[in-house]
Design an enzyme around this catalytic site. Structure first.
Site, PDB file in Angstrom:
ATOM      1  N   GLU A 190       0.827  -1.226   0.000  1.00  0.00           N
ATOM      2  CA  GLU A 190       0.000   0.000   0.000  1.00  0.00           C
ATOM      3  C   GLU A 190       0.854   1.265   0.000  1.00  0.00           C
ATOM      4  O   GLU A 190       0.363   2.351  -0.279  1.00  0.00           O
ATOM      5  CB  GLU A 190      -0.913   0.024   1.234  1.00  0.00           C
ATOM      6  CG  GLU A 190      -2.189  -0.779   1.079  1.00  0.00           C
ATOM      7  CD  GLU A 190      -1.947  -2.273   1.053  1.00  0.00           C
ATOM      8  OE1 GLU A 190      -1.095  -2.752   1.820  1.00  0.00           O
ATOM      9  OE2 GLU A 190      -2.594  -2.956   0.239  1.00  0.00           O
ATOM     10  N   ASN A 271      -0.926  -8.211  -2.724  1.00  0.00           N
ATOM     11  CA  ASN A 271      -1.743  -7.479  -3.685  1.00  0.00           C
ATOM     12  C   ASN A 271      -0.911  -6.524  -4.535  1.00  0.00           C
ATOM     13  O   ASN A 271       0.271  -6.297  -4.279  1.00  0.00           O
ATOM     14  CB  ASN A 271      -2.836  -6.696  -2.958  1.00  0.00           C
ATOM     15  CG  ASN A 271      -2.275  -5.713  -1.943  1.00  0.00           C
ATOM     16  OD1 ASN A 271      -1.831  -6.112  -0.880  1.00  0.00           O
ATOM     17  ND2 ASN A 271      -2.254  -4.439  -2.285  1.00  0.00           N
ATOM     18  N   ASP A 316      -6.912  -5.652  -3.220  1.00  0.00           N
ATOM     19  CA  ASP A 316      -6.142  -6.087  -2.044  1.00  0.00           C
ATOM     20  C   ASP A 316      -6.362  -7.572  -1.765  1.00  0.00           C
ATOM     21  O   ASP A 316      -6.338  -7.999  -0.612  1.00  0.00           O
ATOM     22  CB  ASP A 316      -6.499  -5.243  -0.803  1.00  0.00           C
ATOM     23  CG  ASP A 316      -5.419  -5.312   0.278  1.00  0.00           C
ATOM     24  OD1 ASP A 316      -4.399  -6.007   0.067  1.00  0.00           O
ATOM     25  OD2 ASP A 316      -5.593  -4.677   1.323  1.00  0.00           O
ATOM     26  N   CYS A 613      -4.202  11.231   7.477  1.00  0.00           N
ATOM     27  CA  CYS A 613      -4.305  10.946   8.918  1.00  0.00           C
ATOM     28  C   CYS A 613      -5.284   9.826   9.241  1.00  0.00           C
ATOM     29  O   CYS A 613      -5.130   9.123  10.245  1.00  0.00           O
ATOM     30  CB  CYS A 613      -4.752  12.192   9.678  1.00  0.00           C
ATOM     31  SG  CYS A 613      -4.056  13.735   9.068  1.00  0.00           S
ATOM     32  N   CYS A 616      -4.743   6.033  10.549  1.00  0.00           N
ATOM     33  CA  CYS A 616      -4.423   5.718  11.947  1.00  0.00           C
ATOM     34  C   CYS A 616      -5.403   6.349  12.935  1.00  0.00           C
ATOM     35  O   CYS A 616      -5.689   5.780  13.985  1.00  0.00           O
ATOM     36  CB  CYS A 616      -3.014   6.185  12.298  1.00  0.00           C
ATOM     37  SG  CYS A 616      -1.735   5.167  11.561  1.00  0.00           S
TER      38      CYS A 616
HETATM   39 CA    CA Z   1      -2.560  -5.262   1.285  1.00  0.00          CA
END
Ligand code: CA
Length: 692
Positions: A190, A271, A316, A613, A616
């Site tokens: 990612e 992925n 994914d 942001c 998280c």
């Molecule tokens: Ca992944």
């Protein structure tokens, strides 16, 4: 005395395995010497003292608190009377397996700001143990060998050496022992990386071979074991696109399995990065070896075969989920198979010597395809599956129908016990993709689910313990679970299946019918898989407890429990230890936001918040796992806010400097947005996220 004898016996068993050049799956039945008990990764304990008749007497034998309240995902190992377990931030603890006495702890001093390159918390899934050494991969990319007796450093290497410094890798997976080598992969699809695994000499740490799972972006040879096969098979399956900047993904962040019988090593590849196939590869080709199982020669790393579960991955749908080997009777014939239940929702059975697909059936709702074509081995896609003609809502979502939480297999029942996740994903292409040097580069919008569908989707986002017949490819029984993320499973010769859950309950079920036979309230979430071992004539079950990981950070799961340090919980028949109270982390009181103001633009701040942001700190600035920003004192002061967001004043706590990708004005816009959210009412943390 007894202990010495048992230790000697298991030592001999290991020695015998060693004499065969590792050419056997035998593991001491009393120990848990490998990540998956033996190298087949079946997670089956042959000890049957705890069984359907006796499990009612199971109680806590001992527990140990570890020094982190982040997610705990590790499988403990038990070798020669010692339990070794890794924790968040890649620490390793050693305990006496019977008494629980801590023998040592090794802290690799993982820089806390390495968290910025981790998608899913500071977690670590486990260690390998071999010939007097304990091996762990650290979040910042080191493979560390620790002296098993003393807990002192034996050697360490930087496993990211040779990879472009612009790519931001992490390690969360367990190293695997392969003959006399230790193999380690990495994560970061990612963020924008190119997946690879590396084998090192177990004694010295000298690099033996490396295998890249996607082609070199410059089209050059890497001087790696993968050079020939990438040239022969992989390059032609990629079009022009962002993979040339990002590396394409394909990270081996969890599953790797050594097969001594076939003399093969299976790697599960992740992925695509960025997600969007059009952006990544111009909408062209299968993109090998994304979402594939790749078999290589364990001595040289040379390619042997591959099977791609999800060509042109855009969702994914990693194939990094556990690769389990077994011998099954299929159509009256003994077949040497490997089994995988990857994120995409199909349960695959392959001939592990050749890679031939034997069967594939959905074990959870699947809407992205209508089945697997057994002639070609390819999925039959539904229209607009690549979301180029508008958003697509698909099952499973990016969390997958099954992730790293281990499944287990009982040769007695013939069933595989899968922690199933019922998830849905909304996928939407970005207007324009721009690679960023810090933070996420997934390259899609995660759109909100349509209002009218939201209640139904949320209600369906649950979990299940599923007993799956891998020969018939059919469900035999299941137990519903409230949250979609739960713990991995353990099967035992006592005909029990153990699983912990997000609500903090460890349960034992009848392996034949799923009947609940025993449970224990741990008081904190369990997402790790249990193990079992025998010492001094007693059988133990051990599991790590501790809330965190992807479900907490990205999945917005907020179980109703105080946050506290992780613990190793160990049970035996007649165990009567009490679970000590742990100090719950304090939740800051809501701040009075009425008088706060900012010169920033809250709408621009919201967009930047979502991009940078939210992963998280939660959607709408409302998550309990990391700091609830609406309750942050820094919100009161623009300079203090900037020093944290731009300059990294809290980087030792994992909040890194964003000065590389945000301007001071961006930071102020974000502050304006969070103030707006705080004024909307600093509800109880997490109240706006997750479920009731
Ligand atoms: Ca992944």
């Amino acid at each position: 005395m007894k202990r010495t004898l048992i230790g000697l016996a298991s030592g001999l068993a290991l020695l015998l395995a060693g004499c065969n050049g590792g050419g056997t799956n035998a593991a001491s039945p009393d120990e848990w010497p490998y990540y998956g008990q033996d190298q087949r990764e079946q997670r089956f304990s042959q000890v049957d003292l705890i069984n359907r008749s006796s499990v009612g007497k199971l109680g806590l034998a001992w527990s140990a608190e570890v020094d982190s309240d982040r997610g705990q995902e590790a499988t403990p190992l038990m070798v020669d009377g010692i339990v070794y377990v890794s924790t968040a931030w890649s620490l390793v603890y050693a305990f006496d397996a019977a008494s629980g006495k801590q023998l040592w702890v090794y802290d690799p001093q993982t820089p806390r700001d390495s968290l910025i390159s981790a998608c899913c918390d500071a977690i670590n899934r486990g260690v390998a143990v071999h010939d007097g050494k304990v091996y762990v991969g650290t979040l910042d990319g080191r493979l560390v060998a620790i002296d098993a007796k003393t807990g002192k450093l034996a050697w360490q290497v930087n496993t990211f050496e040779g990879a472009p410094s612009t790519m931001r890798y992490t390690i969360t997976g367990a190293p695997r022992l392969v003959k006399d080598k230790i193999v380690i992969g990495n994560g970061g699809a990612e963020m924008g990386v190119r997946g690879f695994v590396t084998a090192y000499d177990a004694a010295s740490g000298k690099l033996a071979w490396r295998f890249y799972l996607t082609p070199n972006p410059q089209g050059k040879p890497d001087g790696a074991a993968s050079d020939d096969v990438l040239k022969a098979k992989a390059y032609a399956t990629w079009g022009d696109g962002e993979w040339r900047n990002s590396g394409g993904g394909g990270t081996a962040w969890d599953a790797m399995t050594y097969d001594p019988e076939a003399n093969l090593f299976y790697i599960g590849a992740g992925n695509g990065g960025p997600f969007d196939y059009q952006v990544r590869s111009g909408g062209k080709g299968d993109n090998l070896f994304l979402s594939s199982i790749v078999a290589v020669d364990p001595d040289t790393g040379q390619y042997r075969w591959h099977y791609q579960t999800t060509p042109s991955d855009s969702w994914d749908y990693t194939a990094t989920q556990q690769i389990m080997t077994a011998t099954l009777t299929i159509n009256g014939k003994q077949r040497d198979v490997l089994m995988q239940a990857p994120k995409n929702g199909y349960f695959y059975v392959l001939d592990r010597k050749t890679g031939e697909l034997l069967s594939a059936k959905p074990f959870a709702p699947v809407t992205w395809s209508t089945g697997i074509d057994m002639k070609t081995g390819r999925p039959n896609f539904v229209p607009n599956v690549h979301y180029q003609d508008g958003p697509a809502i698909l099952q499973p979502g990016p969390f997958g129908a099954h992730s790293w939480q281990a499944m287990s297999f009982s040769p007695r029942t013939g069933l595989v016990y899968i922690p199933v996740q019922f998830t849905t994903g909304a996928y939407q292409k970005l207007v324009k993709f721009q690679h960023r040097p810090v933070g996420q580069n997934a390259g899609i919008n995660i759109p909100e689910f349509p209002e009218d569908q939201l209640p139904k989707i949320l209600a369906a986002t649950t979990g299940q313990l599923l007993a799956w017949d891998p020969v018939a490819q059919k469900a035999r029984w299941s137990v519903p679970k409230r949250w979609f993320v739960n713990g991995g499973t353990l099967a035992t010769a006592g005909d029990l299946v153990f699983q912990g859950d997000m609500d903090g309950v460890l349960s034992a079920y009848d392996a034949y019918n799923g009947k609940l036979l025993w449970s224990f309230k741990a008081g904190q979430s369990i997402i790790a898989p249990p193990i079992s071992y025998r010492i001094n004539g007693e059988q133990y079950v051990a599991v790590m407890a501790g809330f965190g990981g992807a479900g907490a950070l990205v999945g917005k799961i907020v179980p109703n429990q105080p946050r506290s340090n992780g613990r190793l919980l160990v049970f035996k028949l007649g165990g009567n230890a009490t679970l000590p109270q742990t100090a719950a982390a304090a939740t800051p009181a809501p701040i009075d936001a009425t008088g706060l103001s900012s010169t920033g633009n809250a709408d621009l701040g919201m967009a930047e918040y979502d991009r940078t942001c939210g992963v998280c700190h939660g959607a709408n600035a409302s998550v309990a796992y990391t700091a609830d920003l609406r309750r942050s004192n820094a919100l009161r002061n623009a300079e203090l806010w900037k020093s944290i967001v731009i300059d990294g004043a809290l980087k030792d706590q994992g909040m890194v400097a964003f000065g590389k990708i945000l301007t001071p004005q961006d930071a102020e816009n974000i502050r304006a947005y969070v103030i707006r959210q705080a004024k909307k009412g600093a509800a109880a943390p997490g109240a706006a996220a997750g479920k009731k």
